[in-house]
Design a protein around this motif. Structure first.
Motif, short mmCIF file in Angstrom:
data_model
loop_
_atom_site.label_atom_id
_atom_site.label_comp_id
_atom_site.label_asym_id
_atom_site.label_seq_id
_atom_site.Cartn_x
_atom_site.Cartn_y
_atom_site.Cartn_z
N HIS A 133 -40.54 -32.88 -4.38
CA HIS A 133 -40.42 -34.05 -3.50
C HIS A 133 -40.75 -35.30 -4.32
N GLY A 134 -39.96 -36.33 -4.09
CA GLY A 134 -40.20 -37.59 -4.79
C GLY A 134 -39.06 -38.54 -4.50
N PRO A 135 -39.03 -39.67 -5.17
CA PRO A 135 -38.00 -40.67 -4.88
C PRO A 135 -36.60 -40.19 -5.29
N GLY A 161 -33.23 -43.44 -12.37
CA GLY A 161 -33.38 -42.17 -13.07
C GLY A 161 -34.07 -41.09 -12.28
N HIS A 162 -34.41 -41.35 -11.01
CA HIS A 162 -35.10 -40.34 -10.19
C HIS A 162 -34.09 -39.60 -9.31
N ARG A 163 -34.12 -38.27 -9.38
CA ARG A 163 -33.11 -37.48 -8.67
C ARG A 163 -33.77 -36.36 -7.84
N PHE A 164 -34.94 -36.64 -7.27
CA PHE A 164 -35.64 -35.61 -6.49
C PHE A 164 -34.88 -35.30 -5.21
N ASN A 165 -34.76 -34.02 -4.89
CA ASN A 165 -34.10 -33.60 -3.66
C ASN A 165 -34.69 -32.25 -3.23
N PRO A 166 -35.62 -32.25 -2.26
CA PRO A 166 -36.30 -31.00 -1.88
C PRO A 166 -35.39 -29.98 -1.21
N HIS A 167 -34.15 -30.38 -0.90
CA HIS A 167 -33.21 -29.41 -0.33
C HIS A 167 -32.66 -28.47 -1.41
N LYS A 168 -32.95 -28.75 -2.66
CA LYS A 168 -32.43 -27.95 -3.76
C LYS A 168 -33.54 -27.06 -4.32
#
Length: 699
Positions: free
Chosen positions: A82-84, A90-97
């Motif tokens: 989890h994150g921006p 440059g931030h590519r956080f995606n908790p669905h992955k």
């Protein structure tokens, strides 16, 4: 299993990285400098059903960590970060992955490309700035906690060949044995096959000391290959940097069995005095450019793992030609690479590494630095200080060609040797103009590149053909590339690669053409094995193996990419064996000190270049157009060591040579025209056959 999972995760330790059984449970540690929270997702044994999620503690110096009591090896897990989600930063956080642990020792599942592996919506007008909420866990690869292995069997008694003795053999694990009639069919194409007595007998007869294996770490196929029904046969697309690739094992579906088979292969090769070097790809990952998927590194911390374009962090810096570039200058990425290398030495038993696109490892904000922190860490590491380090000294970035600039005991692939040797022996047929001076410089270990900073001649890894490009047979059989089977309309692969067909493209029954090809091929092999430096044979060249003119067979997991044992040229194999034997027997052919001028001292040797009429070469001789034949005399400071005389005649006609005073015995005629052990007449003259290399020894 669902009922036995603990209700909560304990804090655990922030080291070592990855998942490690200890104290009646498993400790997890994962790096992310920019994540706000990382979850550990536990699955059933098949990896199909998510059972429980736990939030890891931390971060502690950029590491999230936790300890799960009451579980052990066999636990299947993934990560969610989890994150921006701000691609422009440059931030590519995606908790669905669901993300694969970069330090996974075992990987479960079969990977297939699917739209939900991307962190953004494919086809969305905003591209990577959009956000995809589909969960990819059902199709994602998962990590499985592995049994601790301990030190590889027999590692402490493994052979360690001195640099001057090393003869490399670059070989693809599957391609070597897939069509080998002497290896049981059930084993062909596997790690076990490479350690079969029939394989070992071939390596020993050939006289090689060190196998340089094409990538064996867990790789996936690029999407464009999957779309065409092709695979990345060579494996330069690593995702699991701690896992042997199951595609090269006999029991593909059991990660523990794959690891055991690899370890047994290394131990068996060691028992016969053979070293194992791995081709490793710590320069990019399969996540590709900014339009690529989110499988592991990108989702955990895109800005730390990858080099991003400084004034546009929404884009990956592509110094590899593969879409992305690992940021090895980051301390945690450097730690990851070093941890992986140590694992392959200590637990898997290997004897060294050939680093693909190695300048990437030394790139800082100021370009390539021979004294980069990663190289310092690598060279002082107590375990890695013991092993072979070989650089492919170019990448696809600005000032990416760095031959001769790697530090310390690195060996480096020397493509200038390849081009000079091919150009000299192919000559006008390949429209090549290689002077005697350029050929002589490459034959004596390229002092212009390597004679500095205490480096020795063995730093030059000499080759005339490797996996990437034509086989040696195809160098003398094809005038242009034939890569149509790769599905890219013959646009892929190197254009203008030095080669010649001598009158007919491809196979021919014309005896004159066949004789010419054979002479040129043998002259190039003799040059390779007998030159100063570290020789590297391309597997199959000793058999006369052809790829039908394909000079980029990276996706040809078929008869094109496999060695053709049925058509093997036994005479050529015996010739290569004789060359390596001659190299071993004659100290002056593997003299790992730079030649000097007399008088010199103990251990020194001197070299004199001679014209065909026996006079010393002068400046104007080196540049004389139209005459390419010449000779070199090598003498040791120690009078008990026999001196050698090498005669080079690349011309289409025989060439008379006047020999230095004394008695000379023929040790080698690459053309096979002269009688073996032929002693020269007192007149001191010898005619070198057309397109031949001769070696004579003082008696």
């Amino acid at each position: 299993m669902h009922h036995s999972l603990p209700l909560q995760l304990l804090e655990g330790r922030h080291e070592p990285m990855g998942a490690h059984p200890r104290d009646g449970g498993v400790n997890f540690a994962v790096f992310s400098e920019h994540a706000q929270r990382i979850e550990l997702c536990v699955f059933d044994g098949s990896g199909s059903r998510e059972l429980k999620r736990y939030a890891l503690s931390g971060p502690h110096d950029g590491v999230f960590h936790g300890f799960l009591p009451g579980v052990g090896p066999g636990l299947v897990y993934g990560l969610r970060a989890h994150g921006p989600y701000r691609p422009e930063d440059g931030h590519r956080f995606n908790p669905h992955k669901l993300l694969l642990d970069p330090c996974a020792r075992e990987i479960v599942g079969r990977f297939a490309w699917a739209p939900e592996h991307h962190g953004y919506e494919l086809g969305h007008p905003e591209g990577p700035r959009s956000f995809d909420t589909r969960d990819n866990a059902a199709r994602a690869l998962k990590a499985r906690v592995a049994e601790p292995l301990g030190e590889a069997p027999g590692r402490r008694n493994a052979p360690r060949h001195a640099p001057a003795e090393v003869v490399l053999y670059e070989v693809h694990v599957k391609g070597f044995s897939k069509m080998h009639p002497g290896i049981p069919e059930a084993l062909r194409g596997s790690y076990a096959a490479l350690a079969h007595p029939a394989a070992i007998a071939h390596f020993k007869a050939l006289g090689v000391t060190t196998l340089s294996l094409l990538p064996v770490q867990y790789a996936v196929d690029e999407p464009h290959l999957a779309d065409k029904g092709l695979t990345n046969y060579w494996g330069y697309n690593t995702l699991g940097f701690f896992c042997p690739d199951p595609r090269l094992a006999t029991q593909r579906d059991d990660p523990a069995a794959v690891t055991a088979e690899f370890r047994e292969m290394v131990a068996a090769l060691h028992a016969h005095g053979l070293e194992v070097v791995l081709d490793v790809v710590y320069n990019h990952t399969p996540e590709g450019n900014e339009f690529g998927p989110t499988l592991s590194f990108r989702g955990l911390d895109n800005r730390s793992w990858y080099r991003l374009v400084p004034d546009d962090r929404g884009r990956n810096e592509n110094l590899t030609g593969c879409g992305n570039t690992l940021q090895v200058a980051h301390p945690r990425v450097a730690q990851f690479v070093l941890d992986s290398l140590r694992y392959w030495v200590h637990e898997m038993g290997v004897d060294g590494f050939r680093f693909d696109l190695a300048p990437v490892l030394g790139r800082t904000n100021h370009g390539f630095e021979p004294n980069a922190a990663f190289f310092a860490a690598l060279r002082q590491d107590p375990l890695l200080a013991q092993v072979h380090l070989i650089a492919e000294p170019w990448d696809a970035g600005h000032e990416g060609y760095q031959v001769g600039r790697f530090p310390g005991r690195f060996l480096e692939w020397n493509d200038k040797f390849r081009d000079a040797v091919r150009g000299y022996w192919l000559g006008r047929e390949a429209n090549a103009q290689v002077s005697r001076g350029e050929f002589a410089r490459r034959f004596t270990a390229s002092s212009d590149l390597f004679h500095h900073g205490q480096r020795s001649p063995s730093a030059s890894v000499n080759f005339v053909a490797v996996h990437d490009g034509y086989t040696l047979n195809d160098v003398v059989s094809f005038g242009h590339k034939h890569n149509h089977a790769n599905g890219e309309h013959n646009r892929d692969g190197r254009d203008g690669e030095l080669s010649a067909n001598f009158g007919v493209e491809g196979e021919t029954r014309d005896p004159a053409i066949r004789d010419t090809r054979e002479r040129v091929r043998r002259a190039m092999l003799a040059t390779l094995v007998l030159a100063q430096g570290t020789p590297m044979l391309n597997a199959g060249d000793e058999l006369g193996n052809s790829q039908g003119g394909n000079n980029n067979a990276y996706c040809q997991d078929n008869a094109t990419g496999w060695l053709d044992w049925a058509g093997a040229d036994a005479g050529l194999t015996r010739f290569v064996s004789a060359l390596t034997a001659l190299r071993r027997e004659e100290p002056l052919l593997h003299h790992d000190r730079w030649f000097c001028q007399p008088p010199g001292g103990p251990g020194d040797a001197f070299l004199t270049w001679l014209t065909p009429v026996g006079s010393e070469m002068h400046v104007h001789d080196w540049h004389e157009a139209g005459c390419l034949a010449f000779a070199c005399r090598i003498r040791a400071h120690d009078p008990r060591v026999s001196s050698l005389l090498l005669l080079f005649n690349p011309d289409v006609a025989p060439q008379p040579f006047t020999l230095p005073p004394g008695h000379w015995q023929l040790r080698l005629d690459s053309s096979g025209s002269l009688p073996p052990n032929h002693a020269t007449a007192a007149s001191g003259h010898l005619t070198a056959p057309a397109r031949s290399l001769l070696v004579l020894r003082s008696t």
